[in-house]
Motif scaffolding. Sequence first.
Motif, PDB file in Angstrom:
ATOM      1  N   ASN A 188       0.817  -1.216   0.000  1.00 17.65           N
ATOM      2  CA  ASN A 188       0.000   0.000   0.000  1.00 17.65           C
ATOM      3  C   ASN A 188       0.850   1.266   0.000  1.00 17.65           C
ATOM      4  OD1 ASN A 188       0.903  -0.124   2.651  1.00 17.65           O
ATOM      5  ND2 ASN A 188      -1.013   0.641   3.506  1.00 17.65           N
ATOM      6  N   LEU A 189       2.102   1.132  -0.436  1.00 12.11           N
ATOM      7  CA  LEU A 189       2.989   2.298  -0.486  1.00 12.11           C
ATOM      8  C   LEU A 189       3.276   2.714  -1.925  1.00 12.11           C
ATOM      9  CD1 LEU A 189       5.585   1.390   2.282  1.00 12.11           C
ATOM     10  CD2 LEU A 189       3.632   2.957   2.451  1.00 12.11           C
TER      11      LEU A 189
ATOM     12  N   LEU B 209       4.549  20.364  -7.020  1.00  9.76           N
ATOM     13  CA  LEU B 209       3.440  19.917  -6.182  1.00  9.76           C
ATOM     14  C   LEU B 209       2.183  19.641  -7.005  1.00  9.76           C
ATOM     15  CD1 LEU B 209       4.085  22.127  -3.047  1.00  9.76           C
ATOM     16  CD2 LEU B 209       4.324  19.639  -3.206  1.00  9.76           C
ATOM     17  N   ASP B 210       1.947  20.417  -8.048  1.00 11.99           N
ATOM     18  CA  ASP B 210       0.812  20.142  -8.942  1.00 11.99           C
ATOM     19  C   ASP B 210       1.002  18.789  -9.629  1.00 11.99           C
ATOM     20  OD1 ASP B 210      -0.381  22.543  -8.269  1.00 11.99           O
ATOM     21  OD2 ASP B 210       0.151  23.564 -10.140  1.00 11.99           O
ATOM     22  N   LYS B 211       2.219  18.522 -10.102  1.00 12.99           N
ATOM     23  CA  LYS B 211       2.507  17.238 -10.750  1.00 12.99           C
ATOM     24  C   LYS B 211       2.369  16.092  -9.751  1.00 12.99           C
ATOM     25  CE  LYS B 211       6.148  17.096 -13.500  1.00 12.99           C
ATOM     26  NZ  LYS B 211       7.498  17.364 -14.065  1.00 12.99           N
ATOM     27  N   LEU B 212       2.854  16.304  -8.536  1.00 16.52           N
ATOM     28  CA  LEU B 212       2.742  15.285  -7.494  1.00 16.52           C
ATOM     29  C   LEU B 212       1.274  15.000  -7.183  1.00 16.52           C
ATOM     30  CD1 LEU B 212       3.989  13.410  -5.351  1.00 16.52           C
ATOM     31  CD2 LEU B 212       4.017  15.407  -3.805  1.00 16.52           C
ATOM     32  N   ASP B 213       0.470  16.038  -7.058  1.00 17.41           N
ATOM     33  CA  ASP B 213      -0.950  15.876  -6.768  1.00 17.41           C
ATOM     34  C   ASP B 213      -1.623  15.025  -7.850  1.00 17.41           C
ATOM     35  OD1 ASP B 213      -3.426  16.316  -5.425  1.00 17.41           O
ATOM     36  OD2 ASP B 213      -3.861  17.991  -6.757  1.00 17.41           O
ATOM     37  N   ALA B 214      -1.381  15.327  -9.113  1.00 16.54           N
ATOM     38  CA  ALA B 214      -1.980  14.570 -10.218  1.00 16.54           C
ATOM     39  C   ALA B 214      -1.522  13.117 -10.184  1.00 16.54           C
ATOM     40  CB  ALA B 214      -1.616  15.219 -11.553  1.00 16.54           C
ATOM     41  N   LEU B 215      -0.266  12.898  -9.921  1.00 11.70           N
ATOM     42  CA  LEU B 215       0.280  11.543  -9.884  1.00 11.70           C
ATOM     43  C   LEU B 215      -0.326  10.743  -8.732  1.00 11.70           C
ATOM     44  CD1 LEU B 215       3.685  10.450 -10.843  1.00 11.70           C
ATOM     45  CD2 LEU B 215       2.985   9.814  -8.562  1.00 11.70           C
ATOM     46  N   LEU B 216      -0.393  11.344  -7.553  1.00 15.33           N
ATOM     47  CA  LEU B 216      -0.973  10.644  -6.401  1.00 15.33           C
ATOM     48  C   LEU B 216      -2.440  10.317  -6.640  1.00 15.33           C
ATOM     49  CD1 LEU B 216       0.672  12.619  -3.453  1.00 15.33           C
ATOM     50  CD2 LEU B 216       1.226  10.298  -4.223  1.00 15.33           C
TER      51      LEU B 216
ATOM     52  N   GLY C 205      -5.007   6.793  -6.542  1.00 13.13           N
ATOM     53  CA  GLY C 205      -6.004   6.776  -5.484  1.00 13.13           C
ATOM     54  C   GLY C 205      -5.510   7.355  -4.173  1.00 13.13           C
ATOM     55  N   SER C 206      -4.490   8.179  -4.229  1.00 13.06           N
ATOM     56  CA  SER C 206      -3.911   8.766  -3.028  1.00 13.06           C
ATOM     57  C   SER C 206      -4.021  10.288  -3.108  1.00 13.06           C
ATOM     58  CB  SER C 206      -2.445   8.317  -2.900  1.00 13.06           C
ATOM     59  OG  SER C 206      -1.925   8.678  -1.635  1.00 13.06           O
ATOM     60  N   GLY C 207      -3.347  10.970  -2.216  1.00 15.12           N
ATOM     61  CA  GLY C 207      -3.363  12.426  -2.208  1.00 15.12           C
ATOM     62  C   GLY C 207      -2.370  12.970  -1.200  1.00 15.12           C
ATOM     63  N   PHE C 208      -2.314  14.274  -1.114  1.00 14.47           N
ATOM     64  CA  PHE C 208      -1.371  14.918  -0.184  1.00 14.47           C
ATOM     65  C   PHE C 208      -1.572  14.433   1.252  1.00 14.47           C
ATOM     66  CE2 PHE C 208      -1.057  18.721  -3.199  1.00 14.47           C
ATOM     67  CZ  PHE C 208       0.148  18.300  -3.705  1.00 14.47           C
TER      68      PHE C 208
ATOM     69  N   VAL D 282      14.526  22.754  -7.700  1.00  9.54           N
ATOM     70  CA  VAL D 282      13.716  22.037  -6.709  1.00  9.54           C
ATOM     71  C   VAL D 282      13.403  20.642  -7.246  1.00  9.54           C
ATOM     72  CG1 VAL D 282      11.507  21.952  -5.483  1.00  9.54           C
ATOM     73  CG2 VAL D 282      12.609  24.155  -5.891  1.00  9.54           C
ATOM     74  N   GLU D 283      13.543  19.644  -6.390  1.00  7.81           N
ATOM     75  CA  GLU D 283      13.118  18.283  -6.719  1.00  7.81           C
ATOM     76  C   GLU D 283      12.597  17.649  -5.439  1.00  7.81           C
ATOM     77  OE1 GLU D 283      15.000  15.296  -9.674  1.00  7.81           O
ATOM     78  OE2 GLU D 283      15.919  14.864  -7.737  1.00  7.81           O
ATOM     79  N   LEU D 284      11.531  16.853  -5.565  1.00  4.38           N
ATOM     80  CA  LEU D 284      10.978  16.133  -4.415  1.00  4.38           C
ATOM     81  C   LEU D 284      10.991  14.643  -4.669  1.00  4.38           C
ATOM     82  CD1 LEU D 284       7.749  18.147  -3.466  1.00  4.38           C
ATOM     83  CD2 LEU D 284      10.041  18.382  -2.526  1.00  4.38           C
ATOM     84  N   LYS D 285      11.261  13.887  -3.631  1.00  2.00           N
ATOM     85  CA  LYS D 285      11.142  12.429  -3.620  1.00  2.00           C
ATOM     86  C   LYS D 285      10.120  12.140  -2.516  1.00  2.00           C
ATOM     87  CE  LYS D 285      14.009   8.332  -2.882  1.00  2.00           C
ATOM     88  NZ  LYS D 285      13.027   7.684  -2.067  1.00  2.00           N
ATOM     89  N   VAL D 286       9.112  11.309  -2.823  1.00  6.48           N
ATOM     90  CA  VAL D 286       7.973  11.167  -1.916  1.00  6.48           C
ATOM     91  C   VAL D 286       7.619   9.698  -1.700  1.00  6.48           C
ATOM     92  CG1 VAL D 286       5.523  11.752  -1.602  1.00  6.48           C
ATOM     93  CG2 VAL D 286       7.069  13.388  -2.709  1.00  6.48           C
ATOM     94  N   ILE D 287       7.213   9.401  -0.473  1.00  6.20           N
ATOM     95  CA  ILE D 287       6.592   8.125  -0.148  1.00  6.20           C
ATOM     96  C   ILE D 287       5.191   8.439   0.366  1.00  6.20           C
ATOM     97  CG2 ILE D 287       6.656   6.040   1.290  1.00  6.20           C
ATOM     98  CD1 ILE D 287       9.718   6.497   1.541  1.00  6.20           C
ATOM     99  N   ALA D 288       4.196   7.780  -0.233  1.00  5.27           N
ATOM    100  CA  ALA D 288       2.808   8.007   0.169  1.00  5.27           C
ATOM    101  C   ALA D 288       2.102   6.667   0.334  1.00  5.27           C
ATOM    102  CB  ALA D 288       2.088   8.857  -0.880  1.00  5.27           C
ATOM    103  N   ALA D 289       1.004   6.695   1.042  1.00  5.92           N
ATOM    104  CA  ALA D 289       0.170   5.501   1.208  1.00  5.92           C
ATOM    105  C   ALA D 289      -0.961   5.570   0.193  1.00  5.92           C
ATOM    106  CB  ALA D 289      -0.393   5.458   2.619  1.00  5.92           C
ATOM    107  N   ARG D 290      -1.515   4.397  -0.093  1.00  8.00           N
ATOM    108  CA  ARG D 290      -2.705   4.349  -0.937  1.00  8.00           C
ATOM    109  C   ARG D 290      -3.696   3.393  -0.305  1.00  8.00           C
ATOM    110  NH1 ARG D 290      -2.293   0.694  -6.126  1.00  8.00           N
ATOM    111  NH2 ARG D 290      -1.363  -1.138  -5.200  1.00  8.00           N
ATOM    112  N   PRO D 291      -4.971   3.601  -0.547  1.00  7.63           N
ATOM    113  CA  PRO D 291      -5.982   2.723   0.054  1.00  7.63           C
ATOM    114  C   PRO D 291      -5.851   1.282  -0.395  1.00  7.63           C
ATOM    115  CG  PRO D 291      -7.018   4.595  -1.090  1.00  7.63           C
ATOM    116  CD  PRO D 291      -5.554   4.665  -1.340  1.00  7.63           C
TER     117      PRO D 291
END
Length: 133
Positions: free
Chosen positions: A22-23, A60-67, A71-74, A124-133
């Motif tokens: 779920n990551l 952040l806009d690109k990250l939001d669309a990707l998440l 099925g995830s989000g900020f 600027v560059e971001l690397k992110v780990i997020a959860a998904r349902p």
Amino acid sequence: MMAAGKKVAPLGNYPAVKIFGNLIFVSGISARLPDNSIAGVEQIDGQIKTDAAIQTKVVLDKLDALLQEYGSGFDKCLDVTAFLTDMADFPAFNRIYAEHFQIETGPARTTIAVQALPKPGMVVELKVIAARP
């Protein structure tokens, strides 16, 4: 800034996203656009002028669309690693970042100064780990 549905291919031999359980592991995401230009970069009198606030917003806009695509989000972001080429850009970066994440509910975050990012003008560059349902 970025046309809906237009994706930017990674610059190397790696996936933009890796799912494990779920990551969601998001590879470094920058303000590079589909035409390979960098948002927030201007040429003025032969000098490259960058805007970290614009780049942060695009990232952040690109990250939001990707998440959302997964099925995830900020609100499901767990950890963010931010790379800045100049810590003088930290206030601008932090201001835009704070519009998307709250101190009480946002992800853990580390901000690192780096000598350079893969393309001239990237600041600027971001690397992110997020959860998904």
